[in-house]
Design an enzyme around this catalytic site. Structure first.
Site, PDB file in Angstrom:
ATOM      1  CG  ASP A  28      -0.058  -0.133   1.408  1.00  0.00           C
ATOM      2  OD1 ASP A  28      -0.230  -1.032   2.249  1.00  0.00           O
ATOM      3  OD2 ASP A  28       0.973  -0.024   0.722  1.00  0.00           O
ATOM      4  CG  HIS A  73       7.269  -0.113  -0.535  1.00  0.00           C
ATOM      5  ND1 HIS A  73       6.577  -1.281  -0.754  1.00  0.00           N
ATOM      6  CD2 HIS A  73       6.921   0.303   0.708  1.00  0.00           C
ATOM      7  CE1 HIS A  73       5.845  -1.551   0.297  1.00  0.00           C
ATOM      8  NE2 HIS A  73       6.035  -0.620   1.211  1.00  0.00           N
TER       9      HIS A  73
END
Length: 547
Positions: A103, A326
């Site tokens: 990420d 998420h």
């Protein structure tokens, strides 16, 4: 081992698996998932058949937003391990043919990052312009911009007498991507991980990294100050130009890629998401469009959503598809977890792994995990704490992975950082592995089929039945090979009328035997049945859409 293949491109034709590391597997029994935990479960992921893992942030962070507030881009946070653990993860994943993408948070850092500490030390500090600072107006704040977390996007710094911009928490100041020195330094951080062997990046809120140069007020919805149209704080043209620079950097390396999060409010904005692909080979490789996640359980709307998405992908571009992540509710809960959710989950699995585009699976999706059941006291997400009960936060989509029916679902011997979902005795890897009819084994079958079938990886997508009678039917076509996919969104037997010869062999089905014959221009689908058939008759003139 990682090997090149002239016929496939790993990020186009493989299957991605998204891991939220705090919740995947705890190797040292402190209640929090870690890198060593991921390493221990690589064999599971290899057997599942996935090609790449996207891991949410592992960098050093004070954890105000659980890793998205980064204080050092080159250091692994001790809660997850260290750099040597990460090197081991890369090595062992690559030995199994699995890629690793990290990420990359480009919009902001932590207030504890050395860059920001220097930036706020004085108005004439060389790094002052690395962040976005403004004088207040006679009414106080520099303008009306609001953060994604509900407050003003401006925080006053008393020592220097100016406001800094934060699109999220005040502990997460926005970087100034208009500053060339900042860009050059940031790209050195990117090179650090590429040189280490990372295969690519997921770009967090990439459509938010550049703001309006004139700092104009955002227009309001219905005149309500805290509900804004983010005209001047998102989707600025320069943000796309910066992705061109990042793509050039990535292309200096072999087989690297990036996928961008282009977040839009429901019902989504596929044109905007596809715009970040550029011409298809000069900007980001893949773009997340959340339109599919926002659709109701309706075959017509799902078909229309996919059609619109594909229509906006540039000629040289490539689509990707996702059902959960998420930040948003799990797909298995959005479509009613108490009523036929397991059957619906199987249909969604077939949809995700047979439509055109790179599929992204969110951890636990393959076993049917639903949103966790948390009380207000159990919430740790700052959004959930602030907006409860109107919005109960993102934690419900982040509960620990359910490995076994034993203590803490086999996630940890210690008390987990979030409570385990009480459904774990029935929905877990161990139990479902031994059940041939389980969702997990369906995922394994589907991923194996996709990995072995070039038509499902890269074939054209031709809709045949676009939602009529609750049926979505489409073809995947590559050369002389055609795969027919039929999905019944209704909880009843539905009659189908296919406009093409449909004689073939069942490749995968939620209700029929693999390898059995499927024939007849007129047939019925069982409630929530999902089936893929390799057709015997592949005449092009027979591939006609049918409403």
């Amino acid at each position: 081992m990682i090997q090149s293949n002239n016929h496939t491109v790993w990020w186009k034709h493989g299957v991605f698996y998204h891991i939220y590391p705090r919740s995947f597997y705890d190797s040292n029994n402190d209640g929090i998932g870690d890198i060593r935990g991921i390493i221990r479960k690589l064999e599971y992921l290899s057997e599942l058949g996935i090609s790449a893992i996207w891991i949410s942030p592992l960098y050093q962070s004070p954890m105000h937003d659980f890793g998205y507030d980064i204080s050092d881009y080159r250091t692994i946070d001790p809660v997850f391990g260290d750099l040597e653990d990460f090197r081991s993860l890369l090595r062992e994943a690559h030995e199994r043919g699995i890629r690793i993408i990290m990420d990359l948070v480009m919009n902001h850092t932590s207030v504890e990052h050395p860059w920001f500490i220097e930036s706020c030390s004085s108005r004439d500090n060389p790094k002052r312009d690395w962040y976005i600072w403004r004088d207040g107006l006679f009414r106080g704040k520099p303008n009306n911009w609001r953060s994604a977390f509900g407050s003003s996007a401006w925080e006053y710094d008393k020592p220097t007498g100016q406001y800094y911009l934060h699109s999220f928490l005040k502990e997460m100041p926005d970087l100034n991507w208009r500053n060339k020195e900042l860009r050059n330094t940031y790209f050195k951080e990117v090179r650090f991980w590429l040189d280490l062997g990372v295969d690519g990046f997921r770009l967090d809120v990439i459509n938010m990294i550049v703001k309006d140069k004139k700092f104009r007020n955002n227009p309001l919805f219905f005149g309500i100050p805290w509900i804004q149209k983010h005209v001047y704080t998102r989707n600025r043209p320069k943000s796309i130009r910066i992705t061109h620079l990042l793509r050039k950097l990535l292309d200096e390396y072999v087989d690297r890629m990036c996928v961008g999060e282009i977040y839009s409010l429901p019902p989504g904005d596929p044109a905007r998401s596809a715009g970040y692909l550029g011409s298809g080979d000069d900007a980001i490789n893949l773009a997340f469009d959340f339109s599919l996640m926002f659709q109701p359980w309706n075959a017509r709307k799902v078909c229309a959503c996919l059609t619109t998405w594909y229509d906006h992908i540039p000629v040289n571009g490539w689509a990707c598809n996702v059902l959960s992540n998420h930040d948003l509710f799990r797909s298995n809960s959005r479509f009613g977890k108490k009523k036929n959710f397991y059957e619906k989950s199987k249909l969604l699995a077939v949809l995700l792994l047979t439509v055109k585009g790179t599929p992204f699976i969110y951890y636990g999706e393959e076993i049917g995990m639903t949103n966790g059941r948390l009380t207000k006291k159990q919430i740790v997400d700052p959004l959930g704490k602030k907006f409860w009960p109107l919005f109960k936060g993102r934690d419900r989509a982040r509960t620990p992975m359910q490995w076994t029916p034993g203590k803490n679902a086999g996630f940890s011997e210690a008390s987990p950082w979030l409570p385990v979902n009480p459904e774990f005795p029935e929905l877990n890897v161990e139990t479902e592995s031994s059940d041939p009819a389980s969702l997990l084994n369906l995922y394994r079958q589907l991923i194996r089929l996709r990995n072995e079938t070039e038509t499902l990886q890269s074939g054209d997508w031709v809709p045949l039945i676009k939602g009529g009678n609750g049926i979505l039917a489409f073809l995947r076509i590559l050369g002389d090979d055609s795969v027919l996919v039929l999905l019944n969104f209704r909880n009843k037997i539905s009659k189908i009328f296919l406009p093409i010869p449909s004689n073939g062999n069942v490749l995968v089905s939620t209700h029929r035997v693999e390898g059995s014959n499927f024939k007849s221009l007129e047939d019925r689908l069982f409630p929530y049945e999902a089936i893929a058939v390799r057709l015997n008759d592949t005449r092009p003139e027979s591939h006609k859409p049918f409403s």
